[in-house]
Design an enzyme around this catalytic site. Structure first.
Site, PDB file in Angstrom:
ATOM      1  N   LYS A  13       0.837  -1.215   0.000  1.00 46.34           N
ATOM      2  CA  LYS A  13       0.000   0.000   0.000  1.00 46.34           C
ATOM      3  C   LYS A  13       0.869   1.263   0.000  1.00 46.34           C
ATOM      4  CE  LYS A  13      -2.205  -1.196   3.780  1.00 46.34           C
ATOM      5  NZ  LYS A  13      -1.453  -2.448   4.050  1.00 46.34           N
ATOM      6  N   ARG A  88      -9.990   0.603   9.267  1.00 45.41           N
ATOM      7  CA  ARG A  88      -9.418  -0.710   9.591  1.00 45.41           C
ATOM      8  C   ARG A  88     -10.471  -1.677  10.142  1.00 45.41           C
ATOM      9  NH1 ARG A  88      -3.774   0.226   9.225  1.00 45.41           N
ATOM     10  NH2 ARG A  88      -2.571  -1.395  10.223  1.00 45.41           N
ATOM     11  N   ARG A 127      11.365  -5.305   5.128  1.00 48.37           N
ATOM     12  CA  ARG A 127      11.108  -3.865   4.932  1.00 48.37           C
ATOM     13  C   ARG A 127      12.065  -3.027   5.782  1.00 48.37           C
ATOM     14  NH1 ARG A 127       5.072  -1.969   5.286  1.00 48.37           N
ATOM     15  NH2 ARG A 127       5.084  -3.373   7.069  1.00 48.37           N
ATOM     16  N   ARG A 160      11.116  -1.622  11.415  1.00 44.79           N
ATOM     17  CA  ARG A 160      10.013  -1.337  12.335  1.00 44.79           C
ATOM     18  C   ARG A 160       9.900  -2.437  13.391  1.00 44.79           C
ATOM     19  NH1 ARG A 160       4.826  -0.051   8.593  1.00 44.79           N
ATOM     20  NH2 ARG A 160       3.854  -1.108  10.354  1.00 44.79           N
ATOM     21  N   ARG A 171      -0.576  -9.287  13.120  1.00 43.28           N
ATOM     22  CA  ARG A 171      -1.175  -8.208  12.314  1.00 43.28           C
ATOM     23  C   ARG A 171      -1.995  -8.787  11.162  1.00 43.28           C
ATOM     24  NH1 ARG A 171       3.995  -5.188  10.929  1.00 43.28           N
ATOM     25  NH2 ARG A 171       2.691  -3.909   9.585  1.00 43.28           N
TER      26      ARG A 171
END
Ligand code: ADP
Ligand code: AMP
Length: 212
Positions: A13, A88, A127, A160, A171
């Site tokens: 995203k 969400r 990431r 992160r 998640r």
């Protein structure tokens, strides 16, 4: 254009947001980015949100609504926006519809980016994000030309804390139980534009461009 990016963590995203916001000259509103900025600055919101974020759970709706209302009050949102990471859950989607209706506005399209679970985990584990400008890289798929530092602003990249395997798995479960029902919610409104997020970045961008 008033757009929403919908999809599980790691689907791409944020990566696709870069070209969409440039193409339509609209601001990128990522609730995750705003929350991380608050955590970094040690604000009251950041302190309250951090425990939920570290576990990979959703931050309570009330905190999110105040934050989103504040962001919508800024003048750069008058001609449109790209929402990333919000709504969400169904309560958030209904509240967003109400907020927009009050202004005589509505969402134009919801871009749904999907990928399978193993790929999502690999993407999130690899990431790396710039501490300063938020640019996103991947250790394998999209390494920075400057190694451990950002190509754009030379600042150190970071991993992160919620991008470790156990938290990502939670998640993804949170996405499946709370966010995935929004596909049905926006399908009923005839707003879903679906793209295959497993393809290379440029192919996904092209699919989004054509669909919009
Ligand atoms: P999201 O915002 O949905 O959580 P990101 O855009 O941050 O996802 O992408 C997650 C990771 O996967 C990043 O490291 C990014 O560089 C990488 N990535 C994004 N899209 C693709 C793609 N189409 N192919 C390969 N890697 C991708
Ligand atoms: P993201 O950057 O979208 O992956 O979000 C990172 C984390 O921020 C999530 O795991 C949640 O803890 C929190 N978060 C972001 N957006 C929302 C939202 N709309 N509602 C609740 N929590 C959120």
């Amino acid at each position: 254009m008033r757009l929403i990016l919908l999809g599980p963590p790691g689907a791409g995203k944020g990566t696709q947001a870069e070209f969409i916001t440039a193409a339509y000259s609209i601001p990128h509103i990522s609730t995750g980015d705003i929350l991380r900025q608050n955590v970094k600055e040690g604000t009251e919101l950041g302190k309250q949100a951090k425990t939920y974020m570290d576990r990979g759970d959703l931050v309570p709706d009330a905190l999110i609504f105040d934050m989103v209302e504040d962001r919508f009050a800024q003048p750069d949102t008058v001609n449109g926006f790209l929402l990333d990471g919000f709504p969400r859950n169904e309560t958030q989607a209904q509240t967003l519809d109400t907020m927009l209706q009050r202004k005589g506005q509505s969402i134009d399209a919801v871009i749904l980016i999907q990928a399978d679970k193993q790929l999502l985990i690999e993407r999130a584990v690899g990431r790396r994000v710039c501490r300063n400008c938020g640019a996103t890289y991947h250790l394998v798929n999209r390494p920075s030309a400057k190694g451990t530092h950002c190509e754009k602003c030379d600042t150190e990249l970071y991993h992160r804390p919620d991008d470790v395997e156990e938290t990502i798995k939670n998640r993804i479960e949170v996405y499946e139980s709370q966010t995935q029902p929004l596909i049905e919610y926006y399908t009923r409104q005839g707003k879903i534009v679906s793209v295959d997020g497993t393809k290379p970045v440029a192919e996904v961008s092209n699919a989004i461009r054509q669909a919009l």
